[in-house]
Design a protein around this motif. Structure first.
Motif, PDB file in Angstrom:
ATOM      1  N   SER A 116      -1.729  62.954   4.271  1.00  0.00           N
ATOM      2  CA  SER A 116      -2.232  64.353   4.610  1.00  0.00           C
ATOM      3  C   SER A 116      -3.611  64.304   5.147  1.00  0.00           C
ATOM      4  O   SER A 116      -4.087  63.509   5.392  1.00  0.00           O
ATOM      5  N   VAL A 118      -7.614  65.599   4.915  1.00  0.00           N
ATOM      6  CA  VAL A 118      -8.794  66.018   4.109  1.00  0.00           C
ATOM      7  C   VAL A 118      -9.856  66.436   4.840  1.00  0.00           C
ATOM      8  O   VAL A 118     -10.498  65.264   5.381  1.00  0.00           O
ATOM      9  N   ALA A 150      -8.416  66.870  -2.330  1.00  0.00           N
ATOM     10  CA  ALA A 150      -7.700  65.593  -2.333  1.00  0.00           C
ATOM     11  C   ALA A 150      -7.020  65.272  -3.752  1.00  0.00           C
ATOM     12  O   ALA A 150      -5.696  64.981  -3.548  1.00  0.00           O
ATOM     13  N   GLN A 153      -3.639  67.578  -3.533  1.00  0.00           N
ATOM     14  CA  GLN A 153      -2.950  66.816  -2.557  1.00  0.00           C
ATOM     15  C   GLN A 153      -2.152  65.747  -3.191  1.00  0.00           C
ATOM     16  O   GLN A 153      -0.928  65.406  -3.040  1.00  0.00           O
ATOM     17  N   LEU A 161      -4.013  59.654   1.677  1.00  0.00           N
ATOM     18  CA  LEU A 161      -4.896  60.774   2.223  1.00  0.00           C
ATOM     19  C   LEU A 161      -5.603  60.406   3.162  1.00  0.00           C
ATOM     20  O   LEU A 161      -6.119  59.374   3.578  1.00  0.00           O
TER      21      LEU A 161
END
Ligand code: PBG
Length: 323
Positions: A116, A118, A150, A153, A161
């Motif tokens: 993902s 951030v 974070a 997620q 991350l």
């Protein structure tokens, strides 16, 4: 002539035997853009071949990638303007479509690796990676926002991350937040040496995330600097980064090499949107051969020292090596 280097190039078998760098699909991470809705597959004008997907159409696309051997995806959200605010609150909102997509992807394909992003910029009404007050990017007030993002997620099931914001101290801050919330297995791939580059243009078009005022030069690195990358890497490694990233890749092969020589942490490189756009444009014009050029580019990034490469070519490269 006692020494004739050409002898080691005389046929395919010998060339393969002495080949120093191997690049495989397993080294690649595929960046993908998603937006809320259904039935959406919108091509990004400045990044042909790449799309903003809605989740329903993304699922079969991921399945196709898996068949080609691409298993790691970095997902970026395109957020509607009306959901953006100064504190990026949508990034950790319960109803956030991006978090829902991460969860669904992991449930549907447990074998994939989901990374993902951030940073505040896709959710920020200012279009900056950090909190803006009176035209300045406030480092320490940004950290708790990144922390909430974070954790949201991690709760959605993300594997890695990717803090792409370049705030000071964020890797340690996020590592601590993850650990105290029980997410000790969630990895951090830090955007360690992220330069203030002109090559991010197509990405900002894809997400409509360009800064509304000013530029990113107070947090992203000066392209003129090399030793500073060692300072950033020393910090990120000591703060618990599992991977350290150099971004962009092509104009920064020397930085990739430098980090490889100085650190044992795996190195990744982001072959960014503008770098890929150049190849798409030239090959569309018939000026360069698409497959040969992208393969050579990716190989050069690996040869410089990258273990993993984030690239918009991931799927096409996988299809190319398969045939
Ligand atoms: C923002 C972010 C950017 C990219 C990844 N995360 C753009 C920026 O810093 O403005 C660029 C990726 C690309 O160009 O492919 N946090």
């Amino acid at each position: 002539m006692q020494i004739r280097p050409r002898r080691n190039r005389k046929n395919i078998a010998i060339r393969a035997m002495v080949e120093e760098t191997k690049l495989g699909v397993e080294n690649l991470i595929y960046p993908i853009f998603i937006e809320d809705g259904k039935g959406i597959k919108t091509e990004i004008k400045s990044l042909p071949n790449n799309f903003r997907w809605s989740l329903d159409l993304l699922l079969p696309e991921v399945e196709e990638c898996l068949k080609l051997g691409v298993k790691t995806f970095d997902i970026f959200p395109a957020v509607s303007e009306h959901l953006k605010d100064q504190i990026a609150s949508y990034s950790y909102a319960e109803e956030n479509f991006y978090l829902h997509a991460i969860r669904t992807l992991k449930e549907t394909f447990p074998e994939i690796v989901v990374m993902s992003d951030v940073a505040m910029d896709p959710y920020s009404s200012d279009g900056h990676d950090g909190l803006v007050e009176n035209g300045r990017i406030i480092n320490d007030k940004t950290l708790p926002i990144l922390g909430k993002m974070a954790i949201a997620q991690a709760q959605a099931g993300v594997d890695i991350l990717g803090p792409s914001d370049m705030m000071d101290g964020r890797v340690g801050y996020l590592r601590n937040e993850l650990d105290i919330n029980g997410f000790t297995d969630v990895s951090i791939m830090s955007y360690t040496a992220k330069y203030a580059s002109a090559f991010y243009g197509p990405f900002r078009d894809a997400l409509n995330s360009a800064p509304k005022s000013g530029d990113k030069k107070t947090y992203q690195m000066n392209p003129a600097n090399k030793r500073e990358a060692l300072i950033e890497a020393t910090l990120d490694v000591s703060e618990g980064a599992d991977f350290i990233m150099v971004k962009p890749a092509l104009c920064y092969l020397d930085i990739i090499h430098l980090l490889k020589e100085n650190f044992n942490t795996p190195i990744t490189a982001y072959n960014v949107s503008g770098e890929c756009a150049m190849v798409y444009a030239a090959s569309k014009n018939g000026w360069l051969n698409y497959e040969a050029t992208m393969s050579e580019m990716l190989l050069s990034i690996k040869r410089a020292g990258a273990d993993g490469i984030l690239t918009y070519f991931a799927k096409d490269f996988a299809a190319f090596v398969k045939q």
